[in-house]
Scaffold this active site. Structure first.
Site, PDB file in Angstrom:
ATOM      1  N   ILE A  27      -6.970   7.730  -0.820  1.00  0.00           N
ATOM      2  CA  ILE A  27      -6.829   6.268  -0.875  1.00  0.00           C
ATOM      3  C   ILE A  27      -7.647   5.759   0.306  1.00  0.00           C
ATOM      4  CG2 ILE A  27      -4.601   6.381   0.374  1.00  0.00           C
ATOM      5  CD1 ILE A  27      -3.806   3.766  -1.049  1.00  0.00           C
ATOM      6  N   SER A  28      -8.586   4.866   0.032  1.00  0.00           N
ATOM      7  CA  SER A  28      -9.550   4.453   1.058  1.00  0.00           C
ATOM      8  C   SER A  28      -8.887   3.751   2.240  1.00  0.00           C
ATOM      9  CB  SER A  28     -10.598   3.500   0.462  1.00  0.00           C
ATOM     10  OG  SER A  28     -11.438   4.198  -0.414  1.00  0.00           O
ATOM     11  N   GLN A  29      -9.574   3.821   3.356  1.00  0.00           N
ATOM     12  CA  GLN A  29      -9.168   3.099   4.563  1.00  0.00           C
ATOM     13  C   GLN A  29      -9.122   1.600   4.236  1.00  0.00           C
ATOM     14  OE1 GLN A  29     -12.026   3.713   7.652  1.00  0.00           O
ATOM     15  NE2 GLN A  29     -11.005   2.378   9.108  1.00  0.00           N
ATOM     16  N   ARG A  65       0.819  -1.221   0.000  1.00  0.00           N
ATOM     17  CA  ARG A  65       0.000   0.000   0.000  1.00  0.00           C
ATOM     18  C   ARG A  65       0.852   1.271   0.000  1.00  0.00           C
ATOM     19  NH1 ARG A  65      -3.252   3.064   4.233  1.00  0.00           N
ATOM     20  NH2 ARG A  65      -5.127   3.818   3.166  1.00  0.00           N
TER      21      ARG A  65
END
EC number: 2.1.1.77
Length: 213
Positions: free
Chosen positions: A63-65, A37
């Site tokens: 950027i999503s959790q 990530r």
């Protein structure tokens, strides 16, 4: 683009956090544990890459959790070889998770800056979507329909009808619906005009942008 033992260790800690929050799908957990990530984020955020938080990326997006990515991915119930449409490529992190789950991914992004970055970056990491498209996600991708699953990675004020119509029978649409706070919603297509709806609590996403042109 380095992925060190330290990064791998931090990812395993992240997997444990996501698991503690209720994610059970082993394939999803494995994907979260495998994907670097930190490479999807601005280098200034490296310390934050494996915290369970959303972070800013280019074009005022995020950027999503990881938990949210895992939650949506689990709801999709992907089988190897499934045809999946993603609305909102963003950083490409969710796209990479879908690829790890064995999906044939078609992904649409309407921010040109992000589209250019991600379409070059994903193949470098070995993630090859079937198609990455610059366009309006509200319209879906009629020419490639039907899809086994459709995932929307931004908050939608309403459910776009084209997305429901492009689902295969038995197909699943996972979409966060609402304005400021969204309700994670799953639609399962039971017949030509029949859909089963399930709701899974509150989430926060950046808004899904509709093409005004």
């Amino acid at each position: 683009m380095k992925d060190t033992f330290k990064h791998k260790g931090l990812r395993q800690q992240l997997v444990a956090v996501v698991k503690d929050k209720g994610i059970k799908d082993e394939q999803v957990l494995k994907a979260i544990g495998k994907i670097p990530r930190h490479l999807f984020m601005d280098s200034g955020f490296l310390d934050h890459a494996y915290q369970d938080k959303a972070f800013p990326i280019a074009a005022n997006q995020t950027i999503s959790q990881p938990y949210t990515v895992a939650f949506q991915s689990e709801l999709l119930n992907i089988k190897n070889g499934d045809k999946v449409l993603e609305i909102g490529t963003g950083s490409g992190y969710q796209t990479a998770v879908l690829c790890e789950l064995g999906a044939k991914v078609y992904s649409i992004e309407r921010q040109l800056e992000l589209f250019k970055i991600t379409s070059k970056f994903l193949p470098k990491l070995g993630y090859r979507a079937k198609k990455l498209i610059f366009g309006d996600g509200y319209k879906g991708l009629k020419e490639e329909a039907p899809f086994d699953s459709i995932i929307v990675t931004a908050g939608a004020p309403f459910v776009p009808k084209p997305l429901l119509s492009q689902l295969a029978i038995g197909g699943r649409l996972v979409i966060p619906v609402g304005d400021d706070i969204q309700i994670m919603t799953l639609f399962i297509r039971k017949g030509p005009k029949e859909f089963e709806k399930h709701e899974f609590g509150e989430f926060r996403f950046v808004p899904l942008l509709e093409d005004k042109n």
